[in-house]
Design a protein around this motif. Structure first.
Motif, PDB file in Angstrom:
ATOM      1  N   THR A   1       0.998  -0.693  -0.063  1.00 26.63           N
ATOM      2  CA  THR A   1      -0.131  -0.078  -0.174  1.00 26.63           C
ATOM      3  C   THR A   1       0.851   1.217  -0.350  1.00 26.63           C
ATOM      4  N   LYS A   2       1.586   1.304   0.802  1.00 23.72           N
ATOM      5  CA  LYS A   2       3.382   2.641   0.982  1.00 23.72           C
ATOM      6  C   LYS A   2       3.672   2.577  -0.824  1.00 23.72           C
ATOM      7  N   GLU A   3       3.787   1.683  -1.425  1.00 23.89           N
ATOM      8  CA  GLU A   3       4.845   1.733  -2.827  1.00 23.89           C
ATOM      9  C   GLU A   3       3.306   1.940  -3.454  1.00 23.89           C
ATOM     10  N   ALA A   4       2.550   1.875  -3.160  1.00 32.10           N
ATOM     11  CA  ALA A   4       0.922   2.049  -4.080  1.00 32.10           C
ATOM     12  C   ALA A   4       0.482   3.549  -4.235  1.00 32.10           C
TER      13      ALA A   4
ATOM     14  N   ASP B   1      -8.044   9.667  -7.025  1.00 33.67           N
ATOM     15  CA  ASP B   1      -7.634   9.519  -5.953  1.00 33.67           C
ATOM     16  C   ASP B   1      -6.854   8.099  -5.624  1.00 33.67           C
ATOM     17  N   TRP B   2      -7.802   8.005  -4.707  1.00 32.14           N
ATOM     18  CA  TRP B   2      -8.130   6.418  -3.554  1.00 32.14           C
ATOM     19  C   TRP B   2      -8.279   5.751  -4.462  1.00 32.14           C
ATOM     20  N   GLN B   3      -8.871   5.704  -5.610  1.00 35.26           N
ATOM     21  CA  GLN B   3      -9.426   4.566  -6.192  1.00 35.26           C
ATOM     22  C   GLN B   3      -8.149   3.875  -7.019  1.00 35.26           C
ATOM     23  N   GLU B   4      -7.093   5.094  -7.556  1.00 37.00           N
ATOM     24  CA  GLU B   4      -5.857   4.778  -8.585  1.00 37.00           C
ATOM     25  C   GLU B   4      -4.596   3.604  -7.352  1.00 37.00           C
ATOM     26  N   VAL B   5      -5.110   4.360  -6.051  1.00 33.23           N
ATOM     27  CA  VAL B   5      -4.054   3.579  -4.978  1.00 33.23           C
ATOM     28  C   VAL B   5      -4.424   2.153  -5.224  1.00 33.23           C
ATOM     29  N   GLN B   6      -5.625   1.750  -4.917  1.00 32.41           N
ATOM     30  CA  GLN B   6      -6.762   0.690  -4.737  1.00 32.41           C
ATOM     31  C   GLN B   6      -6.658  -0.103  -6.069  1.00 32.41           C
ATOM     32  N   ASN B   7      -6.167   0.183  -6.904  1.00 34.19           N
ATOM     33  CA  ASN B   7      -6.040  -0.540  -8.235  1.00 34.19           C
ATOM     34  C   ASN B   7      -4.893  -1.243  -8.282  1.00 34.19           C
ATOM     35  N   TYR B   8      -4.050  -0.100  -7.978  1.00 34.83           N
ATOM     36  CA  TYR B   8      -1.959  -0.462  -7.907  1.00 34.83           C
ATOM     37  C   TYR B   8      -2.305  -0.988  -7.111  1.00 34.83           C
ATOM     38  N   VAL B   9      -2.999  -1.521  -5.864  1.00 35.83           N
ATOM     39  CA  VAL B   9      -2.705  -2.529  -4.517  1.00 35.83           C
ATOM     40  C   VAL B   9      -2.819  -3.816  -5.034  1.00 35.83           C
ATOM     41  N   GLN B  10      -4.150  -3.773  -6.003  1.00 36.44           N
ATOM     42  CA  GLN B  10      -4.598  -4.822  -6.841  1.00 36.44           C
ATOM     43  C   GLN B  10      -4.044  -5.588  -7.786  1.00 36.44           C
ATOM     44  N   ALA B  11      -3.563  -4.813  -8.638  1.00 34.97           N
ATOM     45  CA  ALA B  11      -3.086  -4.856  -9.803  1.00 34.97           C
ATOM     46  C   ALA B  11      -1.493  -6.001  -9.430  1.00 34.97           C
ATOM     47  N   ILE B  12      -1.028  -5.634  -8.490  1.00 35.05           N
ATOM     48  CA  ILE B  12       0.322  -5.444  -8.160  1.00 35.05           C
ATOM     49  C   ILE B  12       0.066  -6.938  -6.965  1.00 35.05           C
TER      50      ILE B  12
END
Length: 159
Positions: free
Chosen positions: A69-72, A102-113
């Motif tokens: 999450t921090k990396e995302a 903006d929150w959704q972009e971070v969540q997508n990043y976490v899900q993608a990883i």
């Protein structure tokens, strides 16, 4: 295999392109540069410290998830995302409406990883995996209509 003369692979001509064919790395290795020994010792020590750290962390999975999450969050800032770490761990219903994109972009990043790591158990690192991961990143966010999950096509005459 001699480390100093190692070549990672070769380019193989295909139909109208070349592909990179890597060589296997599961060989007995040798080297002459003593600095490599020093670097290997440092890497081994760092891995041992990380392993020891897992013994004192009560929930290793949560610890890893927080680092993802921090990396995302940090990576998303490159794209202009303004989510803070404390906001990134909240549910979207707890955020002001103007913060949710903006929150959704971070969540997508976490899900993608997370999905990419899971897929690596079944798939090689490949265009298919990269495209799938990119499609997850772009779901419901800025740029979602700019060919998510597809490679950019370079047009002739353009650099």
């Amino acid at each position: 295999m001699k480390f100093e003369t190692f070549e990672a692979g070769r380019w193989v001509p295909q139909y109208q392109y070349k592909s990179f064919s890597p060589v296997t790395v599961n060989h007995e290795w040798s080297w002459e540069d003593p600095q490599i020994n020093t670097l290997l010792e440092r890497a081994s020590r760092a891995l041992a410290e990380l392993d020891a750290f897992t013994l004192i962390v009560p929930d290793v999975d949560l610890f890893i998830q927080m680092h993802i999450t921090k990396e995302a969050n940090n990576s998303s800032r490159i794209e202009g995302t303004q989510t803070e770490m404390d906001e990134a761990v909240l549910d979207s219903s707890q955020l002001a409406p103007e913060k949710r994109d903006d929150w959704q972009e971070v969540q997508n990043y976490v899900q993608a990883i997370n999905e990419a790591v899971e897929e690596l158990e079944r798939l090689p690192l490949s265009n298919r995996l990269l495209k799938h991961t990119h499609a997850i990143l772009m779901q419901g966010v800025r740029g979602e209509h700019k060919s998510p999950g597809e490679l950019r096509v370079r047009h002739r005459g353009l650099n």
